[in-house]
Design an enzyme around this catalytic site. Structure first.
Site, mmCIF file in Angstrom:
data_model
loop_
_atom_site.group_PDB
_atom_site.id
_atom_site.type_symbol
_atom_site.label_atom_id
_atom_site.label_comp_id
_atom_site.label_asym_id
_atom_site.label_seq_id
_atom_site.Cartn_x
_atom_site.Cartn_y
_atom_site.Cartn_z
ATOM 1 C CD GLU A 277 59.895 -26.940 13.532
ATOM 2 O OE1 GLU A 277 58.774 -27.384 13.181
ATOM 3 O OE2 GLU A 277 60.101 -25.741 13.820
ATOM 4 C CG ASP B 138 72.003 -12.944 4.492
ATOM 5 O OD1 ASP B 138 72.072 -12.375 3.381
ATOM 6 O OD2 ASP B 138 72.778 -13.848 4.834
#
Length: 291
Positions: free
Chosen positions: A94, A199
């Protein structure tokens, strides 16, 4: 690749969809990215790599889907599809249009991160290995968080750097001493495995057009939640109100200010392995602080 993209899009939408426009929007040190404008009016984000590590995009898709299930978590781009091949070379997501953070963005972001961290599991790790950057991230399940973090995070990176000749003997030996005393430095009381982004540096979160906090490019696993918070401070830090709001809804054990450097040692060692000796001084500084 365009013909393959049409096939994945047809599967995703249940009918043929044409690509009206393709726009390159740059990339990082691992992947390139595209923005597709489709005949149905949708826009789709594509990450691609001609020679990705094994299952690289499949593991990212797994993490995105899991993070998207977090109650009250940050917004996560939905996975649209992967090509049906042994090692997919691209991932369709998306497209989330970026916007400008509003006045309460950081408080909303911290509470969303706490929502993500409330997702738990019976073990530390993940059901399979994945990647931190392009480095394999070992996710062997462990019930002891100290064992998991010491062996599958710090020691794994240490051994990789040793094999590559990146760790001088003096630093390597002091790192061994740090790992041997890790139990004295970590306050794990009351902690449970938390779903992490893994991360969470500044390039992996943003505000959408409505100001909603969004996260992407995960290296997810179930770990100690302080690892995510520490990563937000590795290359600069968020405003203090972010950390204050997190502590209000999901308080940390005393001593996080010292422990955050130990958590970030994992990422510094990984950067040493990925980018070379320019990160050695940062590794040495953390090791020397605790040994």
């Amino acid at each position: 690749m365009k013909n393959e993209l049409h096939g994945v899009l047809k599967t995703a939408y249940g009918q043929p969809v044409e690509i009206r426009n393709t726009q390159s929007i740059g990339g990082g040190c691992i992947n390139e990215t595209l923005l597709l404008t489709l005949s149905n009016g949708d826009r789709v984000f594509v990450k691609h790599n001609g020679q990705p590590p094994p299952d690289f995009f499949a593991r990212e898709a797994d993490a995105l889907r899991l993070m998207g299930r977090a109650k009250n978590g940050p917004r996560v781009p939905q996975v649209i599809g992967l090509p049906e091949e042994i090692n997919p070379r691209y991932l369709l997501l998306e497209y989330i249009e970026p916007g400008t953070p509003n006045s309460d963005f950081h408080e909303r972001f911290s509470r969303g991160l706490a929502g993500l961290h409330h997702m738990s599991h019976q073990f530390y790790g993940f059901d399979r290995d994945n990647y931190i950057g392009s480095t394999v991230q070992v996710n062997k399940p462990e019930t002891d968080p100290l064992v998991f973090f010491r062996e599958h995070r710090l020691r794994f990176q240490q051994e990789l750097a040793r094999k590559r000749g990146l760790l001088p003997t003096s630093v390597d030996q002091r790192l061994d001493l740090l790992l041997n005393k890790l139990h004295l430095l970590m306050d794990l009381e009351g902690e449970k495995p938390a779903l992490l982004h893994g991360d969470l540096w500044s390039g992996n979160y943003f505000a959408d057009r409505y100001g909603t906090p969004c996260i992407f490019d995960p290296a997810s696993y179930f770990g100690l939640r302080e690892a995510d918070l520490a990563m937000t401070e590795l290359f600069g830090r968020l405003p203090q109100r972010f950390y204050d709001a997190y502590h209000e809804v999901f308080p940390l054990n005393p001593g996080y200010e010292n422990r955050k450097q130990i958590f970030n040692l994992y990422h510094l060692l990984n950067h040493l392995n990925l980018f070379g000796s320019s990160y050695l001084s940062s590794v040495k500084a953390v090791v020397n602080r605790f040994v």
